[in-house]
Design a protein around this motif. Structure first.
Motif, PDB file in Angstrom:
ATOM      1  N   LYS A 190       0.803 -59.922  -4.828  1.00 51.42           N
ATOM      2  CA  LYS A 190       2.421 -60.786  -4.959  1.00 51.42           C
ATOM      3  C   LYS A 190       2.934 -60.227  -6.120  1.00 51.42           C
ATOM      4  N   GLY A 205       9.441 -71.309  10.984  1.00 52.56           N
ATOM      5  CA  GLY A 205       8.029 -72.271  11.270  1.00 52.56           C
ATOM      6  C   GLY A 205       8.346 -73.536  11.783  1.00 52.56           C
ATOM      7  N   THR A 235       6.803 -76.077   5.008  1.00 50.65           N
ATOM      8  CA  THR A 235       5.763 -75.096   4.581  1.00 50.65           C
ATOM      9  C   THR A 235       5.591 -73.621   5.322  1.00 50.65           C
ATOM     10  N   GLU A 236       5.343 -73.764   6.373  1.00 47.98           N
ATOM     11  CA  GLU A 236       5.300 -72.653   7.323  1.00 47.98           C
ATOM     12  C   GLU A 236       6.702 -71.849   7.447  1.00 47.98           C
ATOM     13  N   ILE A 277       8.643 -71.598   4.739  1.00 46.98           N
ATOM     14  CA  ILE A 277       8.761 -71.010   3.393  1.00 46.98           C
ATOM     15  C   ILE A 277       7.742 -69.859   3.204  1.00 46.98           C
ATOM     16  N   GLU A 278       6.453 -70.094   3.885  1.00 50.22           N
ATOM     17  CA  GLU A 278       5.657 -69.020   3.959  1.00 50.22           C
ATOM     18  C   GLU A 278       6.080 -67.572   4.512  1.00 50.22           C
ATOM     19  N   ALA A 279       6.550 -67.998   5.752  1.00 51.47           N
ATOM     20  CA  ALA A 279       6.947 -66.804   6.583  1.00 51.47           C
ATOM     21  C   ALA A 279       8.290 -66.116   5.555  1.00 51.47           C
ATOM     22  N   ASP A 308       8.520 -66.073   2.272  1.00 60.24           N
ATOM     23  CA  ASP A 308       7.825 -65.469   1.184  1.00 60.24           C
ATOM     24  C   ASP A 308       7.265 -64.211   1.766  1.00 60.24           C
ATOM     25  N   GLN A 309       6.633 -63.979   2.796  1.00 58.72           N
ATOM     26  CA  GLN A 309       6.137 -62.617   3.218  1.00 58.72           C
ATOM     27  C   GLN A 309       7.174 -61.698   3.611  1.00 58.72           C
ATOM     28  N   GLN A 326       8.630 -60.573   0.231  1.00 56.15           N
ATOM     29  CA  GLN A 326       7.578 -59.689  -0.537  1.00 56.15           C
ATOM     30  C   GLN A 326       7.767 -58.111   0.110  1.00 56.15           C
TER      31      GLN A 326
END
Length: 61
Positions: free
Chosen positions: A2, A35, A39-40, A42-44, A46-47, A50
């Motif tokens: 990360k 998502g 949370t889903e 935000i995680e998507a 973030d990916q 990155q």
């Protein structure tokens, strides 16, 4: 690995008509993650962020 280019980012979390949630970076609105939960989303996001950064860095002058 990360990339921790900055410790905080401003996000816009918005409900979609299909009952999903969209998270977008305010500074880069084209970077969005979707998502079923916040949370889903935000995680998507973030990916995607990155991948967008790749080998780049964010700096403040």
């Amino acid at each position: 690995m990360k990339i921790a280019a900055k410790s905080t980012y401003d996000l816009l979390i918005k409900s979609q008509t299909d009952r999903t949630l969209k998270a977008a970076l305010l500074s880069l609105p084209e970077c969005q993650g979707i998502g079923n939960t916040e949370t889903e989303a935000i995680e998507a996001l973030d990916q995607i962020f990155q991948v967008r950064l790749g080998n780049a860095r964010i700096m403040t002058l």
